[in-house]
Structure formats: C-alpha cells, structure tokens
Design an enzyme around this catalytic site. Sequence first.
Site, PDB file in Angstrom:
ATOM      1  CB  ALA A  32      -0.913  -0.024   1.215  1.00  0.00           C
ATOM      2  CG  ASN A  33      -0.157   4.652  -1.653  1.00  0.00           C
ATOM      3  OD1 ASN A  33      -0.894   5.427  -1.074  1.00  0.00           O
ATOM      4  ND2 ASN A  33      -0.500   4.034  -2.781  1.00  0.00           N
ATOM      5  NE  ARG A  34       5.197   6.792   4.543  1.00  0.00           N
ATOM      6  CZ  ARG A  34       5.386   6.080   5.655  1.00  0.00           C
ATOM      7  NH1 ARG A  34       4.446   6.032   6.566  1.00  0.00           N
ATOM      8  NH2 ARG A  34       6.518   5.428   5.839  1.00  0.00           N
TER       9      ARG A  34
ATOM     10  CB  ALA B 171      -1.795   7.401  -3.891  1.00  0.00           C
TER      11      ALA B 171
END
Length: 403
Positions: free
Chosen positions: A208-210, A274
Amino acid sequence: MLDGKRILLVISGGIAAYKSLILIRRLRERGAKVRCILSKGGAQFVTPLSVSALSHEKAYLDQFSLTDESEMGHLRLSQEADLVVVAPATADILAKMAHGLADELATTVLLASAAPILVAPAMNHRMWLHPATLENMHKLELRGVKRVGPNQGPLAEDEMGIGRMAEPEEILAAIEAQFRAGGRLAGLRALVTSGPTHEAIDPVRYIANRSSGKQGHAIAAALAELGAETVLVSGPTALADPPGVSVFRIESARDMLTACERALPVEVAVCAAAVADWRVAAAADQKIKKNGGPDAPSLTLAENPDILATLSQPGNRRPRLVVGFAAETENVVVNARVKRAKKGCDWILANDVAPGTGTFGGDRNTIHLVTEKGVETWPTLAKDQVARKLAERIAETLRPAAA
Ligand code: C5P
C-alpha cells in the site's frame, strides 16, 4: 457541506418543534449559519433561550418589537437567507403561506422572502389529509416551495397515521439537496478516485502507500456541493463518505479501474487516488508461511493499469475534462508537464510531497495547476480549499455561461 450557507429556520407551533432544536445543531455542525424565527405558536413549544443558545443567534419572535426592528428589520431577515426552512410547518402556517397572510413576524418574513422555501409539515393525520391542507400544500408546491415529509407513524395524540415531521437528518438531507439542485454543476456527472490501493500479497498482507484520501474525498464533496452527481471510487481509507456522493469502495487498482469504467459516462473525472503502480503478479491464496530457511520469499510484480491514462484515451466515452495529480518530490512543475503529456489528461495538479512538506496525510497542499495554457501556482491551502478551488475551476470550464 453547508459552509457559510444562511438558513432562516421558521419554527411554527407543533409538538415536533423539539426536533427543530436538533436540526439547528446539525445545521451548525455542517457549517451553516442559522437564524430562527419562532411563530407565536412555536414559542409555546420551544423557548427562545434554547433556540438562541443552539443557533448562537438571537431568536426572533415579535414583529412589532422596536428593538428587533432597529437591530434587524423583517425585510433584512428575509433577505439575508439562502434558504428558508419551515419546520415544523403546521396546517395553520401552510394555510397562511398559501394565502399570503402576514399576521406576525414568521409569516411576514415568509411573504417578503425571495429565497427558496422548504417546508417540513407536521400535524395530525386528519389535518394533513384534509382537502384544505392538501390544496394549500399543492398551491405552495406549484409556486416552487419544496417539501420534506410528513412521515407515517405514531402521532402525538397516541394515533397512527401520516403527519409526523420528517426527522432532522431527513430535513438536513433535503436542505443539502436543495443547495445541490441550485448549484452550478447541477445535472453534470463527475467521477473522482481517492485514497491508496491495496495490492494483495496473500490474504493477510498487502502493498500500500501513505495516501489518506483526504484530498480526493474533499474534491468529491466539493463537486457534489456545486450540484454535480458525483461518484467516488475510493481505496481503503479511514474517512467518512462525503455527503451526497455515491461511494464505491474497492481495494486494488484493477478493481478501481473496473468501478471507474462502470461509472462512465461522466463529464469530468478527477483522479486523485494514489494508485499502486505495481501489484503482486500472483498473490498467494493462503497466508505465506515462514519456512524456517535462510531465504526470504521474493515477490514478482506486474504493472497495474493506469486509470488516469485509460480515462484520458480519446473516444466517445472520454470525459470532457480529465484531471490528474502529480505527486513529485523534485522538479515538480517540469515533471508534471511531462506527466500531463504522457497520460493524455487535460489538467494536472502537481504537488510537492517531499519529506517535510506534510502533504501526505496532512491537511494542506500547495498546488501547481498545469493546463494547456500554462502553469498557475496556488497559495498553500487546506485540502478542502484546494478542492473547492478546483471545483470552481471545473465549473468555470464546463459551465462557462453560468460563471
Ligand atoms: O504516474 P503517477 O502515479 O505519478 O501519476 C499520478 C496520477 O495518475 C494521479 O492522478 C493518479 O491518480 C493517476 N494514476 C492512475 N492510475 C495509476 C497510476 C496513477 O490513475 N495506475
């Protein structure tokens, strides 16, 4: 959602008036400015003190009070409202409105106001179903007055029937719908992507990402606030669904693309998600176990579809306006220009996400808007202000006549 909207709430004399106190609180929570007028009957059910304590404004009652007239005349009261809400609306006040009576402050303001009016009728079911009331209501609706309720259910006199005032949440939804209907993007369909995507490694692990989704959610809210019929396709976030927006929750990039394609046709698409560029080529069906050996498992990645580029492809399903984001850590504008050309979208909102800028997960954003005309740098703004500015720009572009 109702930030700064001026609501004039007329409380007439019904037992349901106590629910209007909750309505005042909900409206203020949504950012609305609420002024209240109590009819003589209304003042028998709720006190001016409760109303002014909740609305943070004086409660207006008496047409002939000299203090009221010097501070705030009835004409000013009627003019300084974006919407007049009559809740509860008794059979009596509906009759007076239908016939243009102005026998006290509440009815005088209703007659003098040019603002749209929403009524929430509340009365005994025999009174509601009486031909006189139905005719009055019909007459008012023909004049453009909007109505929410009444609902079926237990009535004050231990009777069942139609006549209960709509619940505060329903009235709130009707108020928000009223503002959307009058908005500059009314009738336009919008698609927004938001949040991160989760790319499964196995049933319990993912890449995943932030991204927090704050910016994308705020954009969906801002478009809906201007009246656009808005679909939000969101990856996993901790955020509440924006009011008035159809939300589709997905996990992976591929699911996001499918959900976006289902939402077509739209006139504007804003890709703020994102999206993970890569997914695990073959996610394991079962949890991957530590095998006790020295070798860490390796992951083979496959490229994800590019949703922004896909939506930007020429064709009859292409939105009239496709907007992407470019999160860059260096050469922000140069890279954004390249990205705009590569993806084929119309606008890129470039932002600096270098460590220390606080953009990811934070509440503020500094945007460089890259269009075919050039680059425009916006001041650092809260993410909801960025969203509103973008929604306004979209309205100016797609609805220039109304601008
Ligand atoms: O290529 P990059 O990820 O920097 O591009 C960012 C823009 O492209 C954002 O608008 C993002 O929502 C969109 N994007 C997408 N699908 C991807 C990757 C990025 O829609 N697979």
